[in-house]
Write a protein that holds these residues in place. Structure first.
Motif, short mmCIF file in Angstrom:
data_model
loop_
_atom_site.label_atom_id
_atom_site.label_comp_id
_atom_site.label_asym_id
_atom_site.label_seq_id
_atom_site.Cartn_x
_atom_site.Cartn_y
_atom_site.Cartn_z
N GLY A 18 0.82 -1.19 0.00
CA GLY A 18 0.00 0.00 0.00
C GLY A 18 0.86 1.25 0.00
N GLN A 19 0.24 2.37 0.36
CA GLN A 19 0.95 3.64 0.44
C GLN A 19 0.71 4.22 1.83
OE1 GLN A 19 0.04 6.44 -2.65
NE2 GLN A 19 1.70 7.82 -2.09
N ALA A 20 1.81 4.53 2.53
CA ALA A 20 1.71 5.05 3.89
C ALA A 20 0.92 6.36 3.93
CB ALA A 20 3.11 5.25 4.46
N LEU A 21 0.38 6.66 5.08
CA LEU A 21 -0.38 7.89 5.26
C LEU A 21 0.47 9.11 4.91
CD1 LEU A 21 -2.11 7.05 8.67
CD2 LEU A 21 -3.17 7.00 6.41
N HIS A 22 -0.13 10.05 4.18
CA HIS A 22 0.59 11.23 3.72
C HIS A 22 -0.41 12.35 3.43
CE1 HIS A 22 -0.66 9.12 0.07
NE2 HIS A 22 -0.60 10.28 -0.56
N GLN A 23 0.10 13.51 3.04
CA GLN A 23 -0.71 14.68 2.69
C GLN A 23 -0.29 15.17 1.31
OE1 GLN A 23 0.77 16.62 6.37
NE2 GLN A 23 -1.35 17.29 6.67
N ASP A 24 -1.24 15.36 0.42
CA ASP A 24 -0.92 15.67 -0.97
C ASP A 24 -0.29 17.05 -1.17
OD1 ASP A 24 -1.76 13.19 -1.75
OD2 ASP A 24 -3.67 13.86 -2.59
N ASN A 25 -0.75 18.03 -0.40
CA ASN A 25 -0.23 19.37 -0.66
C ASN A 25 1.20 19.56 -0.13
OD1 ASN A 25 -1.01 21.67 -2.20
ND2 ASN A 25 -1.04 22.89 -0.32
N PHE A 26 1.73 18.56 0.56
CA PHE A 26 3.16 18.55 0.88
C PHE A 26 3.96 18.53 -0.41
CE2 PHE A 26 7.06 16.05 1.52
CZ PHE A 26 7.70 16.82 2.49
N TYR A 27 3.41 17.88 -1.44
CA TYR A 27 4.09 17.71 -2.72
C TYR A 27 3.68 18.79 -3.72
CZ TYR A 27 4.58 13.19 -0.47
OH TYR A 27 4.84 12.20 0.45
N LEU A 28 2.37 19.05 -3.83
CA LEU A 28 1.92 19.99 -4.86
C LEU A 28 2.21 21.44 -4.50
CD1 LEU A 28 -0.01 17.33 -5.47
CD2 LEU A 28 -1.12 18.99 -6.96
N LYS A 29 2.18 21.77 -3.20
CA LYS A 29 2.54 23.11 -2.74
C LYS A 29 1.70 24.21 -3.42
CE LYS A 29 7.39 21.97 -1.68
NZ LYS A 29 7.39 20.55 -2.08
N VAL A 30 0.40 23.99 -3.52
CA VAL A 30 -0.50 24.98 -4.11
C VAL A 30 -0.67 26.14 -3.13
CG1 VAL A 30 -2.85 25.43 -4.90
CG2 VAL A 30 -1.72 23.27 -5.49
N GLU A 31 -0.42 27.36 -3.59
CA GLU A 31 -0.57 28.57 -2.78
C GLU A 31 -0.99 29.74 -3.67
OE1 GLU A 31 2.83 28.02 0.71
OE2 GLU A 31 3.20 29.31 -1.02
N PRO A 32 -1.87 30.64 -3.19
CA PRO A 32 -2.75 30.42 -2.03
C PRO A 32 -3.86 29.44 -2.42
CG PRO A 32 -3.28 32.49 -3.09
CD PRO A 32 -2.06 31.97 -3.80
N GLY A 33 -4.45 28.83 -1.44
CA GLY A 33 -5.48 27.82 -1.69
C GLY A 33 -4.97 26.45 -1.34
N PHE A 73 -13.33 12.75 -3.57
CA PHE A 73 -12.69 14.06 -3.58
C PHE A 73 -12.15 14.33 -2.18
CE2 PHE A 73 -15.79 14.10 -6.98
CZ PHE A 73 -15.16 14.77 -8.02
N PHE A 74 -10.89 14.76 -2.08
CA PHE A 74 -10.39 15.07 -0.76
C PHE A 74 -9.40 16.22 -0.76
CE2 PHE A 74 -8.06 11.33 -2.28
CZ PHE A 74 -6.73 11.67 -2.09
N ASN A 75 -9.38 16.91 0.37
CA ASN A 75 -8.58 18.10 0.61
C ASN A 75 -7.09 17.76 0.61
OD1 ASN A 75 -7.13 19.93 2.71
ND2 ASN A 75 -8.99 21.08 2.27
N GLY A 76 -6.25 18.68 0.13
CA GLY A 76 -4.83 18.44 0.04
C GLY A 76 -4.11 18.27 1.36
N ASN A 77 -4.72 18.69 2.47
CA ASN A 77 -4.12 18.50 3.80
C ASN A 77 -4.58 17.22 4.47
OD1 ASN A 77 -3.43 21.24 3.21
ND2 ASN A 77 -3.21 21.64 5.40
N LEU A 78 -5.64 16.59 3.93
CA LEU A 78 -6.20 15.40 4.55
C LEU A 78 -5.16 14.28 4.60
CD1 LEU A 78 -9.15 14.33 5.51
CD2 LEU A 78 -8.99 12.97 3.42
N ILE A 79 -4.99 13.66 5.75
CA ILE A 79 -4.07 12.54 5.89
C ILE A 79 -4.76 11.29 5.34
CG2 ILE A 79 -2.77 11.13 7.51
CD1 ILE A 79 -2.65 13.56 9.37
N HIS A 80 -4.10 10.60 4.43
CA HIS A 80 -4.70 9.45 3.78
C HIS A 80 -3.60 8.51 3.28
CE1 HIS A 80 -3.59 12.02 0.44
NE2 HIS A 80 -3.66 10.97 -0.35
N GLY A 81 -3.99 7.30 2.94
CA GLY A 81 -3.06 6.31 2.39
C GLY A 81 -3.85 5.15 1.86
N SER A 82 -3.25 3.95 1.84
CA SER A 82 -3.98 2.79 1.33
C SER A 82 -3.46 1.50 1.95
CB SER A 82 -3.87 2.70 -0.19
OG SER A 82 -2.54 2.41 -0.59
#
Length: 269
Positions: free
Chosen positions: A117-132, A199-208
């Motif tokens: 699987g994929q360990a728990l992580h946050q997507d916006n750590f990588y995408l770095k979308v700002e502002p928003g 659909f999920f927020n870029g800060n949401l902690i998630h994995g598989s």
């Protein structure tokens, strides 16, 4: 019909804001899913340098060597780009953002039987979308559950700050980063039918989960989006695309975030 659709979108927006995620049922129909399956089945038998590099001789010790994820297929495949800009997906994103979405990334996961699987992580750590923030649209191409490696989400962590991750357990995760949930929060499974979109927020902690089955793939088509008012995004996610397919080139975000400047240009996850 329009009133009913507006009520459905409002309910998705409410759940998204309260929980950090929301499932839209049946967004992709059988014919659309069949086209996606055909496209990526054909793709799985060739090498695409920089995007998909399978080891055709790989044994069962690591199924992901034979079936790694496809990165940014929209950059070289018309079907992937078409479904990254799928109007029903963009309609939901407009409701969630309150403005136009910009498509930043596409991926396809085969996740064959036995794969990690994929360990728990946050997507916006990588995408770095700002502002928003970024929003993921995670489409189940196959039914996804706890047995074949479905998603885990930690509800209500959308307001949790982006953190520098710890090292993941390589025996269970094919990626190296792990974000520990805050005290009292626990991951929960997301069970989906083929054609559903999470659909999920870029800060949401998630994995598989690991795919524990012997004969079921857990294929997924996953795209990430930014809000149209964003000014910056991580280097690896440019250019972005409007709904009509035209390009938008936001500034490259030089901020390394909580891990420091060495993560300023961290690549796609």
């Amino acid at each position: 019909m329009e009133k009913q659709r507006n009520e459905q979108l409002e309910e998705l927006r409410r759940r998204f804001e309260e929980d950090g995620y929301a499932i839209a049922k049946g967004v992709f129909g059988p014919e659309e899913l069949a086209e996606i399956v055909r496209t990526f089945e054909e793709m799985s038998h060739r090498t695409i340098p920089g995007y998909f590099e399978p080891d055709f001789e790989a044994g069962k010790d690591d199924p992901l060597k034979r079936y790694p994820r496809v990165m940014h297929p929209h950059r070289f495949d018309a079907t992937a780009k078409k479904y990254m800009l799928h109007p029903p997906v963009l309609e939901v994103l407009r409701a969630l953002y309150g403005e136009e979405p910009l498509a930043a990334q596409s991926m396809f996961y085969y996740k064959p039987p036995g794969s990690r699987g994929q360990a728990l992580h946050q997507d916006n750590f990588y995408l770095k979308v700002e502002p928003g923030n970024c929003i993921a649209a995670w489409t189940a191409v196959d039914p996804a559950d706890e047995e074949n490696g479905g998603l885990l989400v930690v509800p209500n962590t959308q307001s949790h700050e982006i953190v520098c991750p710890d090292e993941a357990d390589a025996k269970e995760s094919f990626t190296t980063h792990f974000v520990k949930p805050p005290a009292g929060a626990k991951p929960v499974p997301v069970v989906m039918e083929a054609g559903d979109v999470l659909f999920f927020n870029g800060n949401l902690i998630h994995g598989s989960y690991r795919n524990k089955t012997k004969d079921r793939f857990r294929r997924a088509f996953i795209c990430h989006y930014a809000n149209a008012s964003a000014a910056r995004i991580g280097q690896g996610y440019r250019p972005l695309y409007r709904a009509d397919g035209t390009e938008v080139d936001l500034e490259s975000n030089p901020d390394g975030g909580p891990c420091g400047v060495e993560f300023a240009y961290y690549g796609v996850h």
